[in-house]
Enzyme design. Structure first.
Site, PDB file in Angstrom:
ATOM      1  N   ASP A  79      10.772  62.193  37.560  1.00 15.49           N
ATOM      2  CA  ASP A  79      11.286  62.623  38.862  1.00 15.49           C
ATOM      3  C   ASP A  79      10.433  62.098  39.996  1.00 15.49           C
ATOM      4  OD1 ASP A  79       9.308  64.477  37.850  1.00 15.49           O
ATOM      5  OD2 ASP A  79       9.769  65.804  39.531  1.00 15.49           O
ATOM      6  N   GLU A 139       8.161  67.386  37.454  1.00 13.96           N
ATOM      7  CA  GLU A 139       6.729  67.444  37.736  1.00 13.96           C
ATOM      8  C   GLU A 139       6.484  67.686  39.213  1.00 13.96           C
ATOM      9  OE1 GLU A 139       2.703  66.025  38.841  1.00 13.96           O
ATOM     10  OE2 GLU A 139       4.655  65.318  39.575  1.00 13.96           O
TER      11      GLU A 139
END
Length: 387
Positions: A79, A139
């Site tokens: 991400d 994350e």
């Protein structure tokens, strides 16, 4: 994808493809995960997913080479942070090379590391020791995705020599980072005309008081920190990242919310630090409900990730130094990573990856091409060490 020998060119081709996937944290990452699965399958590597509850996001892990002890985990998050509201000079989802730099969202944080690891899969599969690839989601919103995958790894793979989390460190070794907790505060007031403050309660006014309380805590942390603990800044940091509320200047706000994060070096207790703030929220909640039953204050912890320390990292550091060719002492960083989660699961862990955190999260995010070259040498030496 062709089965050519690993090279910087093959890593660049993979990186261009990874950048093209818009994996902003509030969106699905499945298109990228499916592409990586297909790429690994071409090289005879079977991958496993660990999905979130919605099924819209997934971690991915896979083992290249034999399932024996002494291998290496290479971990990165899929991400990226949003581009909305940032002024980019070009399409953030298309890699652009200019003046020794490669631009695009995720170039430094941290699709370059993933691309380098994937490019060397053809070499890793021939090794006598395994490389365990671990690609996570979410994350960037508090390291929320990795724990389920890390638990699966803990139960299914032989103990590796080291877990390398490839966050951008300019290929220097990092053995410590701060932990993080992320909280949301919701304030429900009672709307009224702004001239009749005694007829209602402004949620904004309550939120401002609570945020001021946080800033007092932040000041105390700053003034009482150990300046020699190896972190920059050395104190726990407490920042309000989101604040919103109200409808118009002449209406007492019916609702307000804000989000804040607390980042602590090892040795600090986040719950203890925030205990006075929770007490203030409880007091405000009781006072508001005494005036208007529907009013009140709610606090929710959205995410939490532990700090990482240098405990038990001596062998891992010595091993990775042979890969980087860099002998300066390991350092600490102020940002949080999934490294603390890997370490908490019993894996010797350190942080080392191409690019600089100073370019992360910025408009026109970039990575220097010489950092990709350094990452190429790193992966080549790793394949040789495990051959």
């Amino acid at each position: 994808m062709t089965h050519s020998a690993p090279s910087l060119a093959s890593a660049r081709a993979i990186l261009d493809r990874l950048i093209a996937f818009d994996t902003t944290s509030h969106k699905s990452n499945l298109a990228l995960i499916e592409w990586v699965e297909s790429y690994l399958a071409e090289h005879g590597v079977k991958a496993a997913r660990v999905a979130d509850e919605s099924g819209d996001k997934a971690n991915l892990f896979a083992t290249c080479g034999p399932m024996v002890k002494g291998g290496v985990i290479l971990s990165g998050h899929s991400d990226v942070v949003p581009v909305e509201g940032q002024e980019w000079s070009s399409d953030p989802w298309t890699a652009r090379e200019e003046n020794g730099k490669l631009y695009g969202r995720g170039t430094s944080d941290m699709k370059s590391f993933i691309a380098l690891a994937l490019a060397w899969v053809p070499a890793f599969v021939r090794g006598s020791k395994p490389v365990h690839l671990a690609i996570s989601y979410d994350e960037e919103v508090g390291c929320k995705g990795a724990p389920a995958m890390i638990e699966r790894l803990r139960k299914t793979i032989p103990l590796p020599r080291v877990a390398i989390v490839g966050e951008p460190t300019s290929m220097r070794i990092v053995t410590g980072h701060k932990g993080i907790t992320v909280h949301e505060v919701q304030v429900r007031g009672h709307e009224a005309h702004s001239s009749l403050v005694n007829h209602g309660v402004s949620a904004n006014a309550v939120a401002i008081e609570l945020m001021h309380h946080l800033m007092e805590i932040a000041r105390d942390l700053r003034e009482n920190a150990d300046p020699d603990n190896g972190f920059d800044p050395p104190y726990p940091t407490l920042t309000v990242g989101v604040m919103e509320g109200g409808q118009a200047a002449n209406i007492l706000a019916g609702h307000a919310r804000f989000e804040f994060d607390l980042r602590c070096p090892p040795g600090y207790d986040a719950a203890e630090i925030l205990a006075p703030f929770y007490e203030a929220c409880a007091a405000q909640d009781a006072a508001l409900k005494g005036k208007f039953p529907e009013a009140g204050v709610q606090v929710e912890q959205l995410a939490s990730a532990p700090p990482m320390t240098d405990a038990g990292s001596e062998d891992a550091v010595a091993f990775v130094r042979r890969l980087t060719g860099e002998n300066s002492p390991p350092s600490n960083v102020a940002y949080a990573t999934e490294g603390g989660q890997f370490q908490q699961a019993g894996f010797p862990t350190l942080i080392c990856g191409p690019g600089s955190i100073e370019q992360a999260h910025q408009p026109d995010e970039w990575i220097a091409l010489d950092q990709l070259e350094a990452g190429t040498r790193f992966m080549a030496r790793l394949a040789e060490e495990l051959s």
